[in-house]
Design an enzyme around this catalytic site. Structure first.
Site, mmCIF file in Angstrom:
data_model
loop_
_atom_site.group_PDB
_atom_site.id
_atom_site.type_symbol
_atom_site.label_atom_id
_atom_site.label_comp_id
_atom_site.label_asym_id
_atom_site.label_seq_id
_atom_site.Cartn_x
_atom_site.Cartn_y
_atom_site.Cartn_z
ATOM 1 N N CYS A 2 33.267 28.610 45.815
ATOM 2 C CA CYS A 2 33.078 27.323 45.156
ATOM 3 C C CYS A 2 32.835 27.499 43.664
ATOM 4 O O CYS A 2 32.278 28.491 43.221
ATOM 5 C CB CYS A 2 31.908 26.525 45.728
ATOM 6 S SG CYS A 2 31.962 26.334 47.503
ATOM 7 N N ARG A 27 38.228 29.759 42.639
ATOM 8 C CA ARG A 27 37.038 29.976 43.463
ATOM 9 C C ARG A 27 37.083 29.184 44.765
ATOM 10 O O ARG A 27 36.233 29.378 45.639
ATOM 11 C CB ARG A 27 35.788 29.586 42.678
ATOM 12 C CG ARG A 27 35.591 30.392 41.420
ATOM 13 C CD ARG A 27 34.368 29.933 40.690
ATOM 14 N NE ARG A 27 33.160 30.369 41.352
ATOM 15 C CZ ARG A 27 32.414 31.384 40.943
ATOM 16 N NH1 ARG A 27 32.730 32.051 39.880
ATOM 17 N NH2 ARG A 27 31.326 31.722 41.603
ATOM 18 N N TRP A 74 35.210 25.879 48.650
ATOM 19 C CA TRP A 74 35.791 26.751 49.669
ATOM 20 C C TRP A 74 34.824 26.635 50.843
ATOM 21 O O TRP A 74 33.686 27.099 50.778
ATOM 22 C CB TRP A 74 35.876 28.190 49.163
ATOM 23 C CG TRP A 74 36.507 29.114 50.142
ATOM 24 C CD1 TRP A 74 37.837 29.354 50.313
ATOM 25 C CD2 TRP A 74 35.837 29.947 51.093
ATOM 26 N NE1 TRP A 74 38.028 30.273 51.313
ATOM 27 C CE2 TRP A 74 36.823 30.660 51.809
ATOM 28 C CE3 TRP A 74 34.496 30.164 51.416
ATOM 29 C CZ2 TRP A 74 36.516 31.564 52.823
ATOM 30 C CZ3 TRP A 74 34.185 31.061 52.439
ATOM 31 C CH2 TRP A 74 35.193 31.752 53.117
ATOM 32 N N ASN A 98 27.019 26.368 45.284
ATOM 33 C CA ASN A 98 27.863 27.511 45.650
ATOM 34 C C ASN A 98 26.971 28.461 46.432
ATOM 35 O O ASN A 98 25.888 28.808 45.967
ATOM 36 C CB ASN A 98 28.386 28.185 44.370
ATOM 37 C CG ASN A 98 29.058 29.506 44.658
ATOM 38 O OD1 ASN A 98 29.633 29.709 45.729
ATOM 39 N ND2 ASN A 98 28.987 30.425 43.710
ATOM 40 N N GLY A 99 27.413 28.887 47.621
ATOM 41 C CA GLY A 99 26.597 29.812 48.411
ATOM 42 C C GLY A 99 26.368 29.273 49.813
ATOM 43 O O GLY A 99 27.092 28.376 50.267
ATOM 44 N N GLU A 478 47.544 48.016 52.597
ATOM 45 C CA GLU A 478 47.697 47.017 51.544
ATOM 46 C C GLU A 478 48.948 46.150 51.788
ATOM 47 O O GLU A 478 48.910 44.926 51.622
ATOM 48 C CB GLU A 478 47.750 47.732 50.181
ATOM 49 C CG GLU A 478 47.986 46.863 48.966
ATOM 50 C CD GLU A 478 46.970 45.755 48.759
ATOM 51 O OE1 GLU A 478 45.940 45.723 49.449
ATOM 52 O OE2 GLU A 478 47.240 44.880 47.917
ATOM 53 N N LYS A 482 48.916 42.072 52.426
ATOM 54 C CA LYS A 482 49.679 41.127 51.607
ATOM 55 C C LYS A 482 50.529 40.209 52.497
ATOM 56 O O LYS A 482 50.612 39.013 52.258
ATOM 57 C CB LYS A 482 50.609 41.874 50.635
ATOM 58 C CG LYS A 482 49.909 42.509 49.456
ATOM 59 C CD LYS A 482 49.473 41.453 48.449
ATOM 60 C CE LYS A 482 48.413 41.946 47.496
ATOM 61 N NZ LYS A 482 47.087 42.191 48.038
ATOM 62 N N GLU A 485 48.197 37.652 54.334
ATOM 63 C CA GLU A 485 47.551 36.597 53.553
ATOM 64 C C GLU A 485 48.544 35.629 52.921
ATOM 65 O O GLU A 485 48.194 34.490 52.650
ATOM 66 C CB GLU A 485 46.613 37.173 52.503
ATOM 67 C CG GLU A 485 47.261 37.908 51.370
ATOM 68 C CD GLU A 485 46.241 38.311 50.287
ATOM 69 O OE1 GLU A 485 46.397 39.391 49.730
ATOM 70 O OE2 GLU A 485 45.317 37.536 50.006
ATOM 71 N N HIS A 501 48.448 56.939 69.833
ATOM 72 C CA HIS A 501 47.118 56.814 70.449
ATOM 73 C C HIS A 501 46.799 55.364 70.807
ATOM 74 O O HIS A 501 45.638 55.018 70.995
ATOM 75 C CB HIS A 501 46.058 57.408 69.509
ATOM 76 C CG HIS A 501 46.316 58.846 69.207
ATOM 77 N ND1 HIS A 501 46.187 59.834 70.154
ATOM 78 C CD2 HIS A 501 46.772 59.454 68.091
ATOM 79 C CE1 HIS A 501 46.528 60.999 69.616
ATOM 80 N NE2 HIS A 501 46.897 60.791 68.372
ATOM 81 N N LYS A 601 40.223 33.019 45.195
ATOM 82 C CA LYS A 601 40.400 34.207 44.366
ATOM 83 C C LYS A 601 39.095 34.976 44.198
ATOM 84 O O LYS A 601 39.087 36.193 44.165
ATOM 85 C CB LYS A 601 40.946 33.776 43.005
ATOM 86 C CG LYS A 601 41.260 34.918 42.047
ATOM 87 C CD LYS A 601 42.506 35.655 42.467
ATOM 88 C CE LYS A 601 42.820 36.851 41.602
ATOM 89 N NZ LYS A 601 43.610 37.849 42.344
#
Ligand code: F6R
Length: 606
Positions: A2, A27, A74, A98-99, A478, A482, A485, A501, A601
């Site tokens: 946020c 945010r 968010w 925020n939090g 990575e 990508k 997301e 395995h 972000k």
């Protein structure tokens, strides 16, 4: 996460708040809202979705006034919706947060018993009712102190009051909060970035502090209500280029910027004349470092995983990696001979910050590798190495990842050299190799159309795998991250040698599998694992490098060849096709590439 912004002025503030909120969408972007105070009334406007939607509503309802707070959300408690969007207001107060308030359920029960009626499913609304309740019996400062003492968890708050029409209250515990100073107006922001368009003069609240923002002054207090003095800092006022240029998305622009961002970073650190790496005023004696712990989250954690291989290869130092959200709750054995390295693009990631804070409290050596140099992590760590790649706007990290890799590589080489673990010649050769990187990355980007073609099958797949060995294993992780997301396709990254395995059971006819196999010491082993996947129906896209020896390309679906470079630098080149793969898969599906669903972000909640 946020984003928060607040302005106390004598002019109307809503337009400026909306502009600032647009910048803060990194945010969170699931809902947005503004509350202003005018003629003795709190006016609240909020909506689901982007700030653009909010702007359209405000154009019609003309919510404006000389003092106001705004928020981009968010969601943590309660789904994204108008009612759950911030601010949360009573007749007397309006709050942005925020939090996370960890004891909100209990507080809510008490408040309901006291007659308060809740509208939303958020934890934030308890703050609104709590402060409203205290204001019935106490003055403003006492009410704030009492309210803050009741809250558990992490928070940054902005509050306006019907009965104190010339004050914005800011308060923080855990989450960062900044105050900005302007001519006859003052500001509140979840970070200095939120304030950049308005001022470059800022102060940061320390943990547990709160402030009263008036038009012409700001008063700061500690958690006991005692006045504290604050330093006013000047942050860089360069409002860097946040334009997409000719690109359709920031992510595409950021992928294509990589030859230049790597070049700029090399310029900052490499002394070409003396063939040396400029890591100046490093506060510790490298010979006394016995172990290194690398800590980060997500993509930044993947860069830590790759650095582990480099540190093992070039030094005798013991090295471990840790995911910040795990490290912070582990029973760590802190060692004064250990160097703790924190990797973070934003420098605001809550878990990474908490891990750093734990190390600071235990008096450890802390070094951070960040993009945002004014961030909390950069400000509080013992030593900072910036990655110099400019603002990264796309939620998926691309150029910052390569920047992190580069700085980790440079730090490793420098430490190795200072410890006499690499020869002078070896050191010079490695520096020469690095100087080739920008050109080789530029050439590698030419595979764009091949990756676009290959991405079609990935965007339609119900699942996919990414395999590699050695340095290429974290690159596989990575690449999978990508794709997940951005294209919302299930993807798993695995060490190629681990397939038999268990995960080999997932391979079925036509499943797309990326195999990352540069011609390094692992090449032949990886190619054997690749054949095991092919013989079980896997549709393999092999990413290797140009070479004269033929790849055993039997039954391969596709082969992509990048430039050749020394083995330890392959991660830089191997990353490029995977960024393009995810980008084009998401693009063909029509997804919001720069703001993928459910993400933000800057991850400022744990
Ligand atoms: C993925 C991505 C995230 C971040 C992670 C840490 O593309 O960007 O996984 O890497 O949230 O963020 P920072 O680097 O800001 O600490």
């Amino acid at each position: 996460m946020c984003g928060i912004v607040g302005i106390n002025s004598s002019k109307p503030v809503t337009g400026v708040i909306l502009n600032s909120l647009k910048k803060l969408e990194y945010r969170g972007y699931d809902s947005a809202g503004v509350a202003t105070l005018k003629d003795g009334f709190i006016n609240e406007t909020k909506c689901e979705g982007r700030v653009e939607n909010l702007e359209n509503i405000i154009t019609k309802n003309k919510n404006d006034g000389p003092i106001g707070i705004g928020h981009v959300r968010w969601a943590t408690h309660g789904q994204p919706s108008e009612v759950n969007a911030h601010p949360h207001s009573s007749e007397k107060v309006s709050v942005v947060h925020n939090g996370i308030i960890e004891n909100s359920t209990l507080l809510k029960k008490h408040l309901i018993r006291a007659g308060h009626v809740f509208k939303s499913q958020t934890d934030t609304e308890v703050i609104t009712h709590l402060i409203t309740e205290y204001l019935k019996k106490h003055d403003l400062k006492t009410s704030i102190l009492k309210m803050l003492k009741r809250l558990h968890g992490s928070f940054a708050l902005g509050i306006i009051f019907k009965d104190f029409p010339d004050i914005i209250v800011g308060a923080r515990r855990g989450s960062p909060l900044a105050v900005g100073y302007g001519p006859n107006e003052n500001y509140l922001g979840s970070d200095s970035y939120a304030l950049k368009t308005m001022t470059n003069k800022v102060s940061y609240l320390d943990d547990g502090e709160f402030c009263l923002i008036h038009k012409n002054q700001v008063e700061f207090f500690n958690s006991e209500g005692e006045k504290v003095n604050k330093e006013v800092l000047e942050v860089s006022s360069d409002d860097q280029n946040y334009d997409k240029g000719n690109f359709k998305h920031f992510m595409a622009k950021e992928i294509y910027e990589q030859p230049n961002t790597i070049k700029s970073c090399l310029k900052e650190y490499i002394d070409k004349i003396n063939k040396d790496i400029n890591i100046i005023n490093f506060p510790w004696n490298s010979k006394e470092i016995e172990s290194i712990k690398l800590i980060g989250c997500g993509t930044a954690y993947h860069s830590c995983l790759i650095a582990k291989y480099w540190i093992e290869q070039f030094t005798d130092i013991e090295v471990e990696t840790d995911i910040a959200s795990e490290f912070r709750y582990r029973k760590n054995k802190f060692k004064s001979s250990q160097l703790y390295i924190f990797v973070s693009q934003s420098g605001e990631t809550a878990d990474t910050y908490a891990a750093l804070d734990l190390c600071i409290k235990n008096k450890m050596k802390t070094c951070s590798i960040v993009n945002v140099v004014e961030s909390s992590i950069a400000r509080d760590s013992g030593y900072v190495l910036p990655i110099h790649c400019g603002p990264e706007v796309g939620v998926a990290s691309t150029k910052a990842f390569l920047g992190q890799l580069l700085v980790l590589y440079l730090l490793t080489l420098k430490i190795s050299f200072l410890r006499n673990e690499i020869s002078k010649d070896g050191y010079s050769t490695k520096i020469d190799n690095l100087l080739e990187l920008p050109k080789l990355i530029e050439n590698t980007l030419k595979i764009e159309s091949e990756m676009q073609e290959a991405s079609k099958d990935f965007s339609k797949a119900k699942g996919s795998m990414f395999l590699g060995r050695g340095y290429s294993f974290p690159i596989a992780l990575e690449g999978a991250l990508k794709l997940k997301e951005l294209a919302y396709v299930h993807a798993e990254g695995y060490p190629a040698g681990e397939m038999k395995h268990g995960p080999l059971a997932l391979i079925e006819n036509g499943m797309p599998v990326v195999v990352i196999a540069p011609r390094d010491e692992f090449y032949k082993k990886t190619v054997s694992n690749m054949q095991e996947v092919i013989s079980r129906g896997g549709k393999v896209l092999l990413i290797s490098n140009k070479s004269t020896d033929e790849v055993s390309s039997e039954n391969l679906w596709k082969k992509i060849e990048v430039e050749t470079i020394s083995d330890d630098l392959f991660p830089f080149l191997m990353t490029i096709p995977l960024q393009l793969l995810a980008y084009y898969a998401a693009n063909s599906l029509g997804y919001d590439i720069d703001k993928p669903r459910n993400l933000a972000k800057s991850v400022t909640v744990e």
